[in-house]
Design an enzyme around this catalytic site. Structure first.
Site, PDB file in Angstrom:
ATOM      1  N   SER A  16       0.795  -1.225   0.000  1.00 53.37           N
ATOM      2  CA  SER A  16       0.000   0.000   0.000  1.00 53.37           C
ATOM      3  C   SER A  16       0.827   1.275   0.000  1.00 53.37           C
ATOM      4  O   SER A  16       0.292   2.348  -0.257  1.00 53.37           O
ATOM      5  CB  SER A  16      -0.939   0.016   1.204  1.00 53.37           C
ATOM      6  OG  SER A  16      -0.205  -0.102   2.400  1.00 53.37           O
ATOM      7  N   ASP A  33      -3.402   7.332   8.812  1.00 55.95           N
ATOM      8  CA  ASP A  33      -4.222   6.405   9.587  1.00 55.95           C
ATOM      9  C   ASP A  33      -3.289   5.566  10.460  1.00 55.95           C
ATOM     10  O   ASP A  33      -2.183   5.990  10.760  1.00 55.95           O
ATOM     11  CB  ASP A  33      -5.122   5.547   8.684  1.00 55.95           C
ATOM     12  CG  ASP A  33      -4.337   4.695   7.686  1.00 55.95           C
ATOM     13  OD1 ASP A  33      -3.112   4.517   7.870  1.00 55.95           O
ATOM     14  OD2 ASP A  33      -4.937   4.197   6.717  1.00 55.95           O
ATOM     15  N   HIS A  83      -0.319   4.154   7.630  1.00 58.49           N
ATOM     16  CA  HIS A  83       0.212   4.810   6.433  1.00 58.49           C
ATOM     17  C   HIS A  83       0.603   6.258   6.694  1.00 58.49           C
ATOM     18  O   HIS A  83      -0.161   7.016   7.292  1.00 58.49           O
ATOM     19  CB  HIS A  83      -0.835   4.764   5.312  1.00 58.49           C
ATOM     20  CG  HIS A  83      -1.274   3.376   4.998  1.00 58.49           C
ATOM     21  ND1 HIS A  83      -2.460   2.841   5.453  1.00 58.49           N
ATOM     22  CD2 HIS A  83      -0.665   2.392   4.297  1.00 58.49           C
ATOM     23  CE1 HIS A  83      -2.563   1.587   5.043  1.00 58.49           C
ATOM     24  NE2 HIS A  83      -1.479   1.293   4.347  1.00 58.49           N
TER      25      HIS A  83
END
Length: 345
Positions: free
Chosen positions: A42, A320, A323
């Site tokens: 991600s 978050d 990340h």
């Protein structure tokens, strides 16, 4: 090591991804980067999970609220992600499109795409548990991409030039260590599991090399013990970084860097650069005000401590619980881009 709750918290929103390339453009006045290709998790994913049957996706508000038009594109952050910034920094393009985006334009193919899948990893168990695209399967997508590129360019020599002059950006290992390893601690020591991850990285790089790739930028893991998801594990009074988890990440990063140094002598014509994500982010965490940050322990969004997103994500090192924020990426990217230019020239 208290991995278990961190593992649970990262299940829905974790990350991994590979690399990039530039199409007939100069960087630093000396090297033509044809395209950028990104693989892994991600940190690099720009939307490949959107149509997967997985919880590891973020094509919904408040993700993307600081992106162009305030649109949630499937990027794991409040705005652009690291692969976008590398693509722009190498003068390839401003945004790196997701290969699995159904609206992907054939005009985007010559300058590179992203194959990374949030929640993925080098260990097949990591990807399968998340329902996302395992890194070796991302390589299969790359093979399919080359076939499509041949159809667009219609010149084998030009296709070969694009592939060989591209930069391959890879981010893998974060989810393997944060999600999968805690379930395997009875089976593997830290040493044996990190050795496995390095072996799988070696296999990945050699697979891409066999397909024509020559310029590799490989990211180390983040300081996993300092992620908000780790800080907010049960019993962690004071929300401090979890040193044992950081130590595991550091062990992997050291082994990965050594492997990349060794590959220079094994694969003729290939160039490798180790991209240190651990120390630049740790520096932001330890010296936040120097870069204009206020909060290093919490995510701006999507945590029990922040059920309502914060008003200004630029004050947070993390968007978050797993990340970095767009500003964090923007802060650490320039030196990394210069290092890539210097070492892949």
């Amino acid at each position: 090591m208290n991995f278990s709750l961190l593992s649970t918290m990262l299940m829905a929103l974790s990350s991994v991804c590979l690399f990039f390339v530039g199409y007939a453009q100069q960087f630093s006045g000396s090297v033509a980067v044809s395209a950028l290709f990104a693989f892994g998790d991600s940190i690099l994913d720009t939307g490949n999970n959107n149509n997967l049957n997985t919880l590891s996706k973020c094509n919904f508000f408040p993700y993307g609220r600081n992106f162009i038009g305030g649109k949630a594109t499937g990027r794991f952050g409040n705005g652009r992600v690291f692969s976008d910034m590398i693509a722009e920094g190498l003068n390839v393009k401003k945004l790196l499109p997701a290969y699995r985006d159904p609206n992907l334009s054939k005009n985007d193919l010559p300058t590179g795409v992203c194959f990374a899948s949030g929640g993925s990893g080098l260990d097949e168990r990591t990807a399968r548990s998340q329902g996302v695209i395992w890194v070796p399967d991302q390589v299969k997508d790359f093979k399919e991409y080359i076939m499509k590129l041949n159809g667009v360019v219609r010149d084998k020599r030009k296709v070969n030039a694009i592939i060989s002059n591209a930069v391959y950006l890879i981010s893998a290992g974060n989810n393997d260590l944060a999600i999968t390893y805690p379930t395997l601690m009875a089976q593997y020591t830290v040493s044996t599991y990190t050795d496995l991850l390095v072996t799988w990285t070696d296999n990945l790089l050699k697979s891409l090399y066999a397909m024509g790739a020559r310029k590799f930028a490989v990211l180390g893991t983040l300081p996993l013990g300092c992620l908000p998801g780790a800080r907010h594990t049960g019993g962690n009074f004071g929300n401090i970084c979890l040193v044992p988890i950081n130590q595991v990440a550091a062990i992997f990063n050291q082994k990965l860097s050594a492997k990349l140094n060794n590959l220079h002598t094994i694969l003729p014509g290939a160039k490798f650069v180790y991209v240190d994500m651990y120390n630049p982010l740790l520096n932001l965490i330890n010296n936040p005000r120097a870069s204009g940050f206020i909060d290093v322990a919490d995510g701006c969004c999507c945590m029990p401590t922040s059920p309502v997103p914060c008003p200004d994500a630029s004050q947070y090192v993390f968007w978050d619980f797993a990340h970095p924020s767009e500003k964090s990426y923007m802060t650490i990217a320039p030196k990394i881009i210069e290092g890539i230019k210097k070492n892949l020239a």
